[in-house]
Write a protein that holds these residues in place. Structure first.
Motif, PDB file in Angstrom:
ATOM      1  N   GLU A 236      26.677  -0.613 -14.518  1.00 40.10           N
ATOM      2  CA  GLU A 236      26.106  -1.950 -14.634  1.00 40.10           C
ATOM      3  C   GLU A 236      27.123  -2.917 -14.053  1.00 40.10           C
ATOM      4  O   GLU A 236      28.254  -3.013 -14.537  1.00 40.10           O
ATOM      5  N   LEU A 237      26.737  -3.613 -12.998  1.00 39.12           N
ATOM      6  CA  LEU A 237      27.687  -4.399 -12.214  1.00 39.12           C
ATOM      7  C   LEU A 237      27.252  -5.853 -12.094  1.00 39.12           C
ATOM      8  O   LEU A 237      26.063  -6.180 -12.117  1.00 39.12           O
ATOM      9  N   ASP A 238      28.250  -6.703 -11.931  1.00 33.63           N
ATOM     10  CA  ASP A 238      28.007  -8.068 -11.470  1.00 33.63           C
ATOM     11  C   ASP A 238      27.362  -7.952 -10.086  1.00 33.63           C
ATOM     12  O   ASP A 238      27.844  -7.209  -9.224  1.00 33.63           O
ATOM     13  N   THR A 239      26.266  -8.641  -9.870  1.00 32.75           N
ATOM     14  CA  THR A 239      25.538  -8.515  -8.600  1.00 32.75           C
ATOM     15  C   THR A 239      26.362  -8.967  -7.400  1.00 32.75           C
ATOM     16  O   THR A 239      26.001  -8.689  -6.261  1.00 32.75           O
ATOM     17  N   ARG A 240      27.481  -9.653  -7.641  1.00 33.98           N
ATOM     18  CA  ARG A 240      28.349 -10.089  -6.538  1.00 33.98           C
ATOM     19  C   ARG A 240      29.374  -9.032  -6.137  1.00 33.98           C
ATOM     20  O   ARG A 240      30.144  -9.240  -5.202  1.00 33.98           O
ATOM     21  N   THR A 241      29.395  -7.890  -6.815  1.00 35.84           N
ATOM     22  CA  THR A 241      30.387  -6.850  -6.548  1.00 35.84           C
ATOM     23  C   THR A 241      30.113  -6.172  -5.213  1.00 35.84           C
ATOM     24  O   THR A 241      29.012  -5.665  -4.977  1.00 35.84           O
ATOM     25  N   THR A 242      31.110  -6.156  -4.339  1.00 36.68           N
ATOM     26  CA  THR A 242      30.943  -5.466  -3.067  1.00 36.68           C
ATOM     27  C   THR A 242      31.039  -3.961  -3.275  1.00 36.68           C
ATOM     28  O   THR A 242      31.577  -3.485  -4.284  1.00 36.68           O
ATOM     29  N   LEU A 243      30.546  -3.222  -2.302  1.00 39.48           N
ATOM     30  CA  LEU A 243      30.638  -1.763  -2.379  1.00 39.48           C
ATOM     31  C   LEU A 243      32.098  -1.324  -2.376  1.00 39.48           C
ATOM     32  O   LEU A 243      32.476  -0.370  -3.059  1.00 39.48           O
ATOM     33  N   LEU A 244      32.941  -2.041  -1.645  1.00 36.29           N
ATOM     34  CA  LEU A 244      34.373  -1.723  -1.618  1.00 36.29           C
ATOM     35  C   LEU A 244      34.993  -1.893  -2.999  1.00 36.29           C
ATOM     36  O   LEU A 244      35.746  -1.026  -3.467  1.00 36.29           O
ATOM     37  N   ASP A 245      34.691  -2.988  -3.675  1.00 38.64           N
ATOM     38  CA  ASP A 245      35.264  -3.213  -5.005  1.00 38.64           C
ATOM     39  C   ASP A 245      34.689  -2.240  -6.031  1.00 38.64           C
ATOM     40  O   ASP A 245      35.381  -1.866  -6.986  1.00 38.64           O
ATOM     41  N   LEU A 246      33.446  -1.834  -5.857  1.00 38.48           N
ATOM     42  CA  LEU A 246      32.885  -0.807  -6.735  1.00 38.48           C
ATOM     43  C   LEU A 246      33.712   0.476  -6.623  1.00 38.48           C
ATOM     44  O   LEU A 246      34.101   1.062  -7.641  1.00 38.48           O
ATOM     45  N   LEU A 247      34.011   0.888  -5.393  1.00 40.86           N
ATOM     46  CA  LEU A 247      34.758   2.126  -5.184  1.00 40.86           C
ATOM     47  C   LEU A 247      36.168   2.023  -5.741  1.00 40.86           C
ATOM     48  O   LEU A 247      36.649   2.918  -6.443  1.00 40.86           O
ATOM     49  N   ARG A 248      36.833   0.926  -5.442  1.00 40.40           N
ATOM     50  CA  ARG A 248      38.248   0.795  -5.811  1.00 40.40           C
ATOM     51  C   ARG A 248      38.436   0.429  -7.280  1.00 40.40           C
ATOM     52  O   ARG A 248      39.257   1.021  -7.978  1.00 40.40           O
ATOM     53  N   GLU A 249      37.709  -0.572  -7.752  1.00 42.54           N
ATOM     54  CA  GLU A 249      37.966  -1.124  -9.077  1.00 42.54           C
ATOM     55  C   GLU A 249      37.191  -0.415 -10.193  1.00 42.54           C
ATOM     56  O   GLU A 249      37.671  -0.351 -11.325  1.00 42.54           O
ATOM     57  N   HIS A 250      36.017   0.104  -9.880  1.00 42.37           N
ATOM     58  CA  HIS A 250      35.193   0.720 -10.926  1.00 42.37           C
ATOM     59  C   HIS A 250      35.294   2.243 -10.925  1.00 42.37           C
ATOM     60  O   HIS A 250      35.301   2.859 -11.995  1.00 42.37           O
ATOM     61  N   LEU A 251      35.349   2.839  -9.732  1.00 42.18           N
ATOM     62  CA  LEU A 251      35.433   4.300  -9.654  1.00 42.18           C
ATOM     63  C   LEU A 251      36.850   4.777  -9.360  1.00 42.18           C
ATOM     64  O   LEU A 251      37.109   5.982  -9.349  1.00 42.18           O
ATOM     65  N   HIS A 252      37.761   3.844  -9.103  1.00 37.02           N
ATOM     66  CA  HIS A 252      39.178   4.140  -8.878  1.00 37.02           C
ATOM     67  C   HIS A 252      39.395   5.086  -7.695  1.00 37.02           C
ATOM     68  O   HIS A 252      40.329   5.877  -7.681  1.00 37.02           O
ATOM     69  N   LEU A 253      38.535   4.967  -6.690  1.00 40.49           N
ATOM     70  CA  LEU A 253      38.695   5.698  -5.437  1.00 40.49           C
ATOM     71  C   LEU A 253      39.429   4.779  -4.461  1.00 40.49           C
ATOM     72  O   LEU A 253      38.820   4.105  -3.634  1.00 40.49           O
ATOM     73  N   THR A 254      40.735   4.751  -4.575  1.00 42.20           N
ATOM     74  CA  THR A 254      41.545   3.767  -3.848  1.00 42.20           C
ATOM     75  C   THR A 254      41.932   4.219  -2.453  1.00 42.20           C
ATOM     76  O   THR A 254      42.697   3.534  -1.769  1.00 42.20           O
ATOM     77  N   GLY A 255      41.414   5.376  -2.013  1.00 45.20           N
ATOM     78  CA  GLY A 255      41.676   5.794  -0.642  1.00 45.20           C
ATOM     79  C   GLY A 255      41.064   4.834   0.367  1.00 45.20           C
ATOM     80  O   GLY A 255      41.640   4.576   1.423  1.00 45.20           O
ATOM     81  N   THR A 256      39.898   4.294   0.042  1.00 40.31           N
ATOM     82  CA  THR A 256      39.267   3.280   0.882  1.00 40.31           C
ATOM     83  C   THR A 256      40.036   1.976   0.713  1.00 40.31           C
ATOM     84  O   THR A 256      40.159   1.468  -0.399  1.00 40.31           O
ATOM     85  N   LYS A 257      40.543   1.436   1.804  1.00 41.31           N
ATOM     86  CA  LYS A 257      41.468   0.303   1.726  1.00 41.31           C
ATOM     87  C   LYS A 257      40.777  -1.042   1.951  1.00 41.31           C
ATOM     88  O   LYS A 257      39.810  -1.144   2.709  1.00 41.31           O
ATOM     89  N   LYS A 258      41.315  -2.057   1.296  1.00 42.39           N
ATOM     90  CA  LYS A 258      40.879  -3.434   1.534  1.00 42.39           C
ATOM     91  C   LYS A 258      41.893  -4.070   2.482  1.00 42.39           C
ATOM     92  O   LYS A 258      43.036  -4.318   2.116  1.00 42.39           O
TER      93      LYS A 258
END
Length: 215
Positions: free
Chosen positions: A62-84
Motif C-alpha cells: 500500500e503506497l502513497d500514489t506519488r511514489t515512483t517505481l524507483l523509490d518503491l524498489l529502493r525504499e520499500h523493497l530494499h533493492l538498492t542495486g537500481t541507482k538514483k
C-alpha cells in the motif's frame, strides 16, 4: 480640551476598526477552510494498493500514489542495486526491465504498473552464477566507479533483445542487413545510459562479446 480628547479617541477607534476589518478580510472563514466531502487535503498522502512481481517474487504493498517505481524498489523493497542518479530520466542509472522492456524507473509512478513483472539487477544473476552480460562487463572492464553499471547492464540486455526483435534505432538504415548489430547501433541504443567515468568503449566490447562478437 474635552473636544480634543474626543477627536483623538475617535481617530484611535477608527484605526482599530480599520485594522480589525483588514484582518477579518485576510483570514478565511472556518467554513471555507473545511474540505468538502471527498476533497484531497494538501499534505495528506493518498494511499493505493499495488501488486507487482519483482525478480520472480510477488509483492503487495500500500503506497502513497506519488511514489515512483524507483523509490518503491529502493525504499520499500530494499533493492538498492537500481541507482538514483539524476532523478530526471537523463542518466539511465535507474534503468530496469518492466514487462520485458527497459524503462527509467525514476520517471514512472509505481501505482501505474499494478500487475507488472519487473526485473532489476538483483534478478539477473548471483555472485556464484553471473548473467552473461554481468560476466562480460567484468571481463572487458566495462565500469570504473560502478554507480551506473546496474542500469548499463539492464539496458544492454534489453538492447540485444530489441535487435533480435528487429526494432530499429535512429541509426538503422535497413532492417534486412545482417548483422544488424554494429558499433553505431550499440552506441545509439545505449545513448540513454551515461557513464561519468567514460568506460564507453569497454561497454561496447562487453555487449558485442555477449552478442557473439558481431560488432
Amino acid at each position: 480640551m474635552n473636544e480634543a480628547c474626543d477627536i483623538k479617541m475617535t481617530r484611535r477607534a477608527m484605526l482599530k476598526a480599520g485594522a480589525l476589518s483588514a484582518g477579518a478580510a485576510a483570514v478565511p472563514s472556518l467554513a471555507a477552510t473545511q474540505p468538502s466531502s471527498g476533497a484531497v487535503v494538501a499534505g495528506v498522502p493518498v494511499m493505493n494498493k499495488v501488486s507487482l512481481t519483482v525478480n520472480g517474487a510477488r509483492h503487495q504493498l500500500e503506497l502513497d500514489t506519488r511514489t515512483t517505481l524507483l523509490d518503491l524498489l529502493r525504499e520499500h523493497l530494499h533493492l538498492t542495486g537500481t541507482k538514483k542518479g539524476c532523478d530526471h530520466g537523463q542518466c539511465g542509472a535507474c534503468t530496469i526491465m518492466l514487462d520485458g522492456r527497459r524503462i527509467n524507473s525514476c520517471l514512472t509512478l509505481a501505482v501505474m504498473h499494478d500487475g507488472a513483472a519487473i526485473t532489476t539487477i538483483e534478478g539477473l544473476g548471483t555472485p556464484q552464477k553471473l548473467h552473461p552480460m554481468q560476466a562480460a562487463f567484468i571481463k572487458h572492464d566495462g565500469y570504473q566507479c560502478g554507480y551506473c553499471t546496474p542500469g548499463q547492464i539492464c539496458s544492454a540486455i534489453a538492447v540485444l533483445d530489441e535487435i533480435r526483435q528487429d526494432i530499429p534505432s535512429h541509426v538503422t538504415h535497413n532492417l534486412t542487413e545482417r548483422p544488424l548489430l554494429s558499433v553505431e547501433e550499440i552506441r545509439e541504443r545505449m545513448s540513454g545510459n551515461i557513464c561519468r567515468c567514460g568506460a564507453y568503449s569497454n561497454i561496447v566490447d562487453a555487449i558485442a562479446d555477449v552478442a557473439g562478437g558481431a560488432a
